[in-house]
Write a protein that holds these residues in place. Structure first.
Motif, PDB file in Angstrom:
ATOM      1  N   ALA A 120      31.582 -55.688  63.567  1.00 40.80           N
ATOM      2  CA  ALA A 120      32.365 -54.896  62.625  1.00 40.80           C
ATOM      3  C   ALA A 120      31.860 -55.093  61.206  1.00 40.80           C
ATOM      4  O   ALA A 120      31.999 -54.216  60.356  1.00 40.80           O
ATOM      5  N   ALA A 121      31.281 -56.261  60.951  1.00 40.13           N
ATOM      6  CA  ALA A 121      30.777 -56.597  59.614  1.00 40.13           C
ATOM      7  C   ALA A 121      29.818 -57.774  59.774  1.00 40.13           C
ATOM      8  O   ALA A 121      29.539 -58.228  60.891  1.00 40.13           O
ATOM      9  N   THR A 122      29.309 -58.244  58.629  1.00 38.53           N
ATOM     10  CA  THR A 122      28.449 -59.418  58.617  1.00 38.53           C
ATOM     11  C   THR A 122      29.132 -60.509  57.809  1.00 38.53           C
ATOM     12  O   THR A 122      29.553 -60.267  56.673  1.00 38.53           O
ATOM     13  N   PHE A 123      29.276 -61.673  58.390  1.00 38.79           N
ATOM     14  CA  PHE A 123      29.904 -62.798  57.710  1.00 38.79           C
ATOM     15  C   PHE A 123      28.822 -63.762  57.250  1.00 38.79           C
ATOM     16  O   PHE A 123      27.984 -64.196  58.041  1.00 38.79           O
ATOM     17  N   CYS A 124      28.832 -64.100  55.953  1.00 34.70           N
ATOM     18  CA  CYS A 124      27.784 -64.957  55.397  1.00 34.70           C
ATOM     19  C   CYS A 124      28.390 -66.143  54.664  1.00 34.70           C
ATOM     20  O   CYS A 124      29.372 -66.006  53.927  1.00 34.70           O
ATOM     21  N   GLN A 125      27.782 -67.303  54.871  1.00 34.83           N
ATOM     22  CA  GLN A 125      28.150 -68.499  54.130  1.00 34.83           C
ATOM     23  C   GLN A 125      27.042 -69.527  54.290  1.00 34.83           C
ATOM     24  O   GLN A 125      26.405 -69.619  55.339  1.00 34.83           O
ATOM     25  N   ASN A 126      26.804 -70.285  53.208  1.00 34.41           N
ATOM     26  CA  ASN A 126      25.775 -71.330  53.207  1.00 34.41           C
ATOM     27  C   ASN A 126      24.401 -70.792  53.591  1.00 34.41           C
ATOM     28  O   ASN A 126      23.600 -71.477  54.231  1.00 34.41           O
ATOM     29  N   GLY A 127      24.132 -69.543  53.222  1.00 35.74           N
ATOM     30  CA  GLY A 127      22.822 -68.960  53.487  1.00 35.74           C
ATOM     31  C   GLY A 127      22.641 -68.444  54.897  1.00 35.74           C
ATOM     32  O   GLY A 127      21.547 -67.994  55.260  1.00 35.74           O
ATOM     33  N   ASN A 128      23.683 -68.489  55.706  1.00 34.04           N
ATOM     34  CA  ASN A 128      23.604 -68.000  57.086  1.00 34.04           C
ATOM     35  C   ASN A 128      24.492 -66.774  57.246  1.00 34.04           C
ATOM     36  O   ASN A 128      25.605 -66.738  56.724  1.00 34.04           O
ATOM     37  N   CYS A 129      23.997 -65.782  57.971  1.00 31.84           N
ATOM     38  CA  CYS A 129      24.770 -64.564  58.201  1.00 31.84           C
ATOM     39  C   CYS A 129      24.884 -64.301  59.701  1.00 31.84           C
ATOM     40  O   CYS A 129      23.919 -64.474  60.455  1.00 31.84           O
ATOM     41  N   PHE A 130      26.083 -63.860  60.105  1.00 31.04           N
ATOM     42  CA  PHE A 130      26.359 -63.610  61.510  1.00 31.04           C
ATOM     43  C   PHE A 130      27.148 -62.319  61.655  1.00 31.04           C
ATOM     44  O   PHE A 130      27.919 -61.944  60.768  1.00 31.04           O
ATOM     45  N   PHE A 131      26.953 -61.659  62.777  1.00 29.08           N
ATOM     46  CA  PHE A 131      27.831 -60.534  63.090  1.00 29.08           C
ATOM     47  C   PHE A 131      29.218 -61.077  63.394  1.00 29.08           C
ATOM     48  O   PHE A 131      29.365 -62.104  64.044  1.00 29.08           O
ATOM     49  N   ILE A 132      30.226 -60.360  62.906  1.00 26.41           N
ATOM     50  CA  ILE A 132      31.612 -60.743  63.144  1.00 26.41           C
ATOM     51  C   ILE A 132      32.343 -59.535  63.716  1.00 26.41           C
ATOM     52  O   ILE A 132      32.090 -58.397  63.296  1.00 26.41           O
ATOM     53  N   ASP A 133      33.223 -59.766  64.700  1.00 31.80           N
ATOM     54  CA  ASP A 133      33.943 -58.647  65.308  1.00 31.80           C
ATOM     55  C   ASP A 133      35.310 -58.453  64.643  1.00 31.80           C
ATOM     56  O   ASP A 133      35.658 -59.163  63.697  1.00 31.80           O
ATOM     57  N   LYS A 134      36.081 -57.515  65.143  1.00 30.83           N
ATOM     58  CA  LYS A 134      37.373 -57.185  64.530  1.00 30.83           C
ATOM     59  C   LYS A 134      38.403 -58.295  64.696  1.00 30.83           C
ATOM     60  O   LYS A 134      39.437 -58.269  64.043  1.00 30.83           O
ATOM     61  N   GLU A 135      38.125 -59.237  65.591  1.00 32.46           N
ATOM     62  CA  GLU A 135      39.022 -60.374  65.779  1.00 32.46           C
ATOM     63  C   GLU A 135      38.709 -61.517  64.826  1.00 32.46           C
ATOM     64  O   GLU A 135      39.425 -62.516  64.807  1.00 32.46           O
ATOM     65  N   GLY A 136      37.621 -61.394  64.052  1.00 33.29           N
ATOM     66  CA  GLY A 136      37.249 -62.454  63.122  1.00 33.29           C
ATOM     67  C   GLY A 136      36.367 -63.521  63.730  1.00 33.29           C
ATOM     68  O   GLY A 136      36.244 -64.622  63.180  1.00 33.29           O
ATOM     69  N   ILE A 137      35.718 -63.212  64.848  1.00 36.30           N
ATOM     70  CA  ILE A 137      34.879 -64.183  65.558  1.00 36.30           C
ATOM     71  C   ILE A 137      33.409 -63.857  65.327  1.00 36.30           C
ATOM     72  O   ILE A 137      32.978 -62.713  65.502  1.00 36.30           O
ATOM     73  N   ILE A 138      32.625 -64.877  64.931  1.00 33.78           N
ATOM     74  CA  ILE A 138      31.187 -64.684  64.786  1.00 33.78           C
ATOM     75  C   ILE A 138      30.536 -64.933  66.153  1.00 33.78           C
ATOM     76  O   ILE A 138      30.925 -65.842  66.881  1.00 33.78           O
ATOM     77  N   PHE A 139      29.512 -64.112  66.472  1.00 31.04           N
ATOM     78  CA  PHE A 139      28.988 -64.223  67.832  1.00 31.04           C
ATOM     79  C   PHE A 139      27.466 -64.153  67.944  1.00 31.04           C
ATOM     80  O   PHE A 139      26.918 -64.493  68.992  1.00 31.04           O
ATOM     81  N   GLU A 140      26.761 -63.749  66.897  1.00 32.28           N
ATOM     82  CA  GLU A 140      25.298 -63.812  66.950  1.00 32.28           C
ATOM     83  C   GLU A 140      24.734 -63.676  65.541  1.00 32.28           C
ATOM     84  O   GLU A 140      25.375 -63.100  64.657  1.00 32.28           O
ATOM     85  N   PRO A 141      23.541 -64.236  65.295  1.00 30.64           N
ATOM     86  CA  PRO A 141      22.936 -64.117  63.961  1.00 30.64           C
ATOM     87  C   PRO A 141      22.701 -62.652  63.603  1.00 30.64           C
ATOM     88  O   PRO A 141      22.372 -61.836  64.455  1.00 30.64           O
ATOM     89  N   ALA A 142      22.879 -62.331  62.333  1.00 25.87           N
ATOM     90  CA  ALA A 142      22.686 -60.960  61.850  1.00 25.87           C
ATOM     91  C   ALA A 142      21.373 -60.881  61.082  1.00 25.87           C
ATOM     92  O   ALA A 142      21.029 -61.789  60.325  1.00 25.87           O
ATOM     93  N   PRO A 143      20.618 -59.794  61.256  1.00 23.67           N
ATOM     94  CA  PRO A 143      19.365 -59.635  60.508  1.00 23.67           C
ATOM     95  C   PRO A 143      19.625 -59.389  59.035  1.00 23.67           C
ATOM     96  O   PRO A 143      20.708 -58.920  58.649  1.00 23.67           O
ATOM     97  N   GLU A 144      18.644 -59.676  58.210  1.00 22.76           N
ATOM     98  CA  GLU A 144      18.791 -59.505  56.762  1.00 22.76           C
ATOM     99  C   GLU A 144      19.010 -58.050  56.376  1.00 22.76           C
ATOM    100  O   GLU A 144      19.662 -57.757  55.374  1.00 22.76           O
ATOM    101  N   ASN A 145      18.460 -57.147  57.165  1.00 24.23           N
ATOM    102  CA  ASN A 145      18.560 -55.716  56.827  1.00 24.23           C
ATOM    103  C   ASN A 145      19.774 -55.037  57.451  1.00 24.23           C
ATOM    104  O   ASN A 145      19.831 -53.809  57.545  1.00 24.23           O
TER     105      ASN A 145
END
Length: 259
Positions: A120-145
């Motif tokens: 649903a979005a990309t969650f980023c913190q401490n230089g790391n970004c992950f895909f996040i779903d509508k439940e607020g759970i991160i589940f895989e690394p997200a590409p920079e683009n």
């Protein structure tokens, strides 16, 4: 007349193997052994095939491997397999999977139906970004683009990211996605990122460089109405180039500031 006593005869005991209960016990033991063999060792009831459906990005082999690990440790008989344990292990081992349904297929099959998480979005913190779903759970690394809106937070500090971990509440994700949708559809504004400063403050940054301050705990529809009014009546597209922020959190006002 003299009476004679009959001689006392000692009754011989039957050998245990000639007694009825012994024969019944042996029969029950044989039947129990046969049932035990059927349940645990008969190849006819050993799981031979696992059918996977519903996966798009998650590899079928990855789901199968998780299931076989449980079967190898718990037993491969269809009688003793634990569908709930396999389901739990699939969800635990594969963060991309949001739901799993495990069923027996008699006499020697297993069916696993899964549903994957959708970014649903990309969650980023401490230089790391992950895909996040509508439940607020991160589940895989997200590409920079990634073209999805980036979400940052100053609430707490997540040092050790764990895929499958809930990092934001569902209502926060819902508010951010609602704001993003309204900005794009109604105001033709593309948001770049959202910073959760506190429970009462959400800073949305646009691709033009200026920010909008929301309060996700209050009526977002009213805040978006104020935003639309101030943009249409007071801040032309040309002026937005020098805009710093628009404040929507308080009352009926929408104060703004230029750089």
């Amino acid at each position: 007349m003299k009476k004679y006593r009959r001689p006392y005869r000692i009754k011989k005991k039957k050998p245990i193997w000639k007694k009825r209960f012994f024969g019944l016990s042996i029969l029950l033991l044989i039947i129990s052994g046969g049932i035990f063999y059927l349940i645990f060792f008969a190849s006819f009831f050993q799981i031979k095939e696992i059918k996977i459906s519903g996966n798009e990005k998650v590899l079928t082999s990855d789901i199968e491997n998780v299931a076989w690990e449980v079967l190898f440790s718990e037993g491969e008989s269809i009688f003793i397999l634990n569908p709930e344990k396999i389901k739990h292990q699939v969800l635990f081992s594969l963060p991309q999977v949001s739901q799993a349904n495990v069923k027996r297929e008699w006499p020697d099959g297993l069916i696993i139906e899964v549903r994957e998480r959708k970014p649903a979005a990309t969650f980023c913190q401490n230089g790391n970004c992950f895909f996040i779903d509508k439940e607020g759970i991160i589940f895989e690394p997200a590409p920079e683009n990634s073209q999805l809106i980036k979400i940052f937070t100053e609430i707490g500090s997540l040092q050790n990211f764990s895929l499958g971990k809930k990092v934001l509440e569902k209502n926060i994700i819902s508010s951010i996605l609602k704001i993003e949708s309204k900005l794009k559809e109604d105001l033709k504004i593309t948001p770049e990122s959202a910073l959760l400063v506190s429970d009462e403050r959400l800073n949305v940054k646009t691709f033009d460089g200026w920010e909008i301050y929301f309060d996700p705990t209050k009526d977002l529809n009213w805040q978006l109405t104020k935003l639309k009014a101030v943009l249409e009546e007071e801040i032309s597209p040309e002026k937005r180039k020098n805009l710093d922020y628009i404040e929507l959190r308080f009352g009926n006002l929408a104060p703004y500031k230029y750089r």
